[in-house]
Design a protein around this motif. Structure first.
Motif, PDB file in Angstrom:
ATOM      1  N   LEU A 151     -12.858  -2.545 -16.277  1.00  0.00           N
ATOM      2  CA  LEU A 151     -13.044  -2.922 -14.858  1.00  0.00           C
ATOM      3  C   LEU A 151     -11.797  -2.903 -14.027  1.00  0.00           C
ATOM      4  O   LEU A 151     -11.664  -2.199 -12.758  1.00  0.00           O
ATOM      5  CB  LEU A 151     -13.668  -4.197 -14.599  1.00  0.00           C
ATOM      6  N   TRP A 152     -10.598  -3.687 -14.472  1.00  0.00           N
ATOM      7  CA  TRP A 152      -9.364  -3.422 -13.835  1.00  0.00           C
ATOM      8  C   TRP A 152      -8.911  -2.317 -13.618  1.00  0.00           C
ATOM      9  O   TRP A 152      -8.258  -1.886 -12.491  1.00  0.00           O
ATOM     10  CB  TRP A 152      -8.548  -4.482 -14.711  1.00  0.00           C
ATOM     11  N   HIS A 153      -8.763  -1.214 -14.564  1.00  0.00           N
ATOM     12  CA  HIS A 153      -8.344   0.075 -14.483  1.00  0.00           C
ATOM     13  C   HIS A 153      -9.228   0.671 -13.516  1.00  0.00           C
ATOM     14  O   HIS A 153      -8.779   1.735 -12.761  1.00  0.00           O
ATOM     15  CB  HIS A 153      -8.069   0.830 -15.892  1.00  0.00           C
ATOM     16  N   LEU A 154     -10.518   0.728 -13.562  1.00  0.00           N
ATOM     17  CA  LEU A 154     -11.509   1.273 -12.613  1.00  0.00           C
ATOM     18  C   LEU A 154     -10.929   0.983 -11.326  1.00  0.00           C
ATOM     19  O   LEU A 154     -11.038   1.985 -10.246  1.00  0.00           O
ATOM     20  CB  LEU A 154     -12.669   0.645 -12.862  1.00  0.00           C
ATOM     21  N   ALA A 155     -10.702  -0.268 -10.982  1.00  0.00           N
ATOM     22  CA  ALA A 155     -10.568  -0.822  -9.495  1.00  0.00           C
ATOM     23  C   ALA A 155      -9.181  -0.103  -9.005  1.00  0.00           C
ATOM     24  O   ALA A 155      -9.002   0.147  -7.889  1.00  0.00           O
ATOM     25  CB  ALA A 155     -10.574  -2.267  -9.352  1.00  0.00           C
ATOM     26  N   LEU A 156      -8.234  -0.254  -9.900  1.00  0.00           N
ATOM     27  CA  LEU A 156      -7.059   0.433  -9.842  1.00  0.00           C
ATOM     28  C   LEU A 156      -6.940   1.774  -9.347  1.00  0.00           C
ATOM     29  O   LEU A 156      -6.108   2.291  -8.569  1.00  0.00           O
ATOM     30  CB  LEU A 156      -6.076   0.156 -10.806  1.00  0.00           C
ATOM     31  N   THR A 157      -7.851   2.660 -10.165  1.00  0.00           N
ATOM     32  CA  THR A 157      -7.772   3.999  -9.909  1.00  0.00           C
ATOM     33  C   THR A 157      -8.440   4.216  -8.490  1.00  0.00           C
ATOM     34  O   THR A 157      -8.040   5.488  -7.793  1.00  0.00           O
ATOM     35  CB  THR A 157      -8.855   4.624 -11.060  1.00  0.00           C
ATOM     36  N   TYR A 158      -9.339   3.697  -8.118  1.00  0.00           N
ATOM     37  CA  TYR A 158      -9.873   3.645  -6.643  1.00  0.00           C
ATOM     38  C   TYR A 158      -8.711   3.684  -5.752  1.00  0.00           C
ATOM     39  O   TYR A 158      -8.672   4.537  -4.696  1.00  0.00           O
ATOM     40  CB  TYR A 158     -11.249   2.731  -6.345  1.00  0.00           C
ATOM     41  N   ASN A 159      -8.022   2.661  -5.584  1.00  0.00           N
ATOM     42  CA  ASN A 159      -6.896   2.409  -4.797  1.00  0.00           C
ATOM     43  C   ASN A 159      -5.900   3.361  -4.835  1.00  0.00           C
ATOM     44  O   ASN A 159      -5.401   3.974  -3.775  1.00  0.00           O
ATOM     45  CB  ASN A 159      -6.447   0.920  -5.113  1.00  0.00           C
ATOM     46  N   GLN A 160      -5.579   3.976  -6.192  1.00  0.00           N
ATOM     47  CA  GLN A 160      -4.629   5.094  -6.281  1.00  0.00           C
ATOM     48  C   GLN A 160      -5.187   6.152  -5.534  1.00  0.00           C
ATOM     49  O   GLN A 160      -4.233   6.968  -4.966  1.00  0.00           O
ATOM     50  CB  GLN A 160      -4.288   5.001  -7.717  1.00  0.00           C
ATOM     51  N   ASN A 161      -6.388   6.604  -5.939  1.00  0.00           N
ATOM     52  CA  ASN A 161      -6.764   7.692  -5.042  1.00  0.00           C
ATOM     53  C   ASN A 161      -6.940   7.648  -3.640  1.00  0.00           C
ATOM     54  O   ASN A 161      -6.878   8.622  -3.062  1.00  0.00           O
ATOM     55  CB  ASN A 161      -8.353   8.145  -5.899  1.00  0.00           C
ATOM     56  N   LEU A 162      -7.282   6.503  -3.210  1.00  0.00           N
ATOM     57  CA  LEU A 162      -7.347   6.170  -1.771  1.00  0.00           C
ATOM     58  C   LEU A 162      -5.785   6.463  -1.126  1.00  0.00           C
ATOM     59  O   LEU A 162      -5.842   6.968  -0.030  1.00  0.00           O
ATOM     60  CB  LEU A 162      -7.955   4.763  -1.443  1.00  0.00           C
TER      61      LEU A 162
END
Length: 317
Positions: free
Chosen positions: A141-152
């Motif tokens: 869940l943590w990596h999923l949330a970080l991926t969104y922020n990186q892509n944004l």
């Protein structure tokens, strides 16, 4: 494809021993694999087949229990990088199923390769007093949330670069790229909003409320998800404004071109009128003069020059 992973020294490794596996990851599941997993782990089929629908919404099932005595489902959306039909970078969102079983096993199912999958395998799980299963769940869940922020952040850089390009020139390719960015942000805003709602349900379960470490880790994930949700909303508003600005620039450029063409038409009308007059088969001034052509040409050029000067003075050329 089904892959089993076990935990050794807080590091995930592939294993062939199903009994010792902690994490069972299924990517692009076949009908046979769905049937097998459903029977072996007593799972509802929709827990497994939900990922086959790309438009499946995030949701949670089976969370209203203590200590996860029956399988529970967390269906979330994760970001996926692709190329749009117009040839530009675009982000889509696809479903990821996390199934928490009553035993010490976590099952994840997806129909597309998770972009953060490699990071989960390479980075050791944090040492804490959590169960290995829920520790792994929180890491995913943590990596999923970080991926969104990186892509944004990547999308924000694209928007900034595009803004600079629009200031220099406005071409159709910029409009196509802007459309792809806007589509990505719309998907991100919807996905992060649904993910946040689903994770909030997880945070309200007895398991996470009673365990301080679980609650704190999930709180951090909720903060990151909230950040990505807010960032997607803000960037979408910026892109919408840029789209309006782009349309205004194109319209203004068209008006400038039309103004110039209209002014040139006025100037070119002068020699046309003079030529038409002197083309008539009647007696006209300078008709008997040997220098008639030069006089008429000179007068035409002078009138054109005066017309151009007047149009420039009025900012019409």
């Amino acid at each position: 494809m089904i892959t089993h992973y076990f935990l050794k020294d807080n590091q995930l490794n592939v294993t062939e021993d199903i009994k010792e596996s902690l994490w069972l990851h299924v990517e692009k599941p076949t009908n046979e694999e769905i049937e097998h997993l459903s029977k072996k782990y007593e799972l509802p089929k929709d827990y497994l087949t939900s990922v086959l629908d790309d438009a499946e919404n995030a949701r949670a099932e089976g969370l209203n229990q203590e200590n996860f005595l029956i399988p529970a489902l967390l269906l979330l959306q994760f970001p996926y990088v692709s190329t749009s039909p117009s040839g530009y970078l675009q982000f889509n969102t696809y479903p990821l199923a996390l199934i928490i079983t009553p035993d010490k096993k976590l099952i994840t199912v997806c129909n597309y390769h998770m972009p953060f999958f490699k990071a989960i395998l390479e980075k050791p799980l944090p040492k804490n007093d959590m169960s290995s299963k829920l520790n792994l769940v929180l890491q995913i869940l943590w990596h999923l949330a970080l991926t969104y922020n990186q892509n944004l952040a990547d999308l924000k850089r694209q928007v900034d670069k595009l803004e600079g390009q629009i200031q220099v020139s406005t071409e159709n390719k910029h409009l196509y790229q802007l459309m792809d960015i806007q589509k990505s942000l719309v998907l991100f805003e919807a996905a992060t909003k649904a993910n946040f709602k689903t994770l909030t349900k997880l945070a309200s379960t007895t398991e996470f409320q009673d365990h301080h470490a679980y609650h704190n880790h999930l709180h951090d994930i909720l903060v990151e998800t909230k950040q990505s949700m807010t960032s997607a909303k803000i960037n979408l508003q910026l892109v919408s404004q840029m789209n309006e600005t782009f349309s205004a620039i194109v319209s203004n450029n068209l008006n400038i071109v039309m103004k110039i063409l209209t002014s040139l038409t006025i100037v070119l009308t002068i020699p046309t009128i003079i030529g038409g007059i002197y083309g008539m088969n009647v007696k006209l001034p300078f008709a008997e003069s040997d220098n008639a052509f030069l006089l008429i040409t000179g007068a035409t050029i002078l009138l054109c020059y005066l017309a151009i000067k007047y149009l420039k003075k009025k900012n019409l050329l």
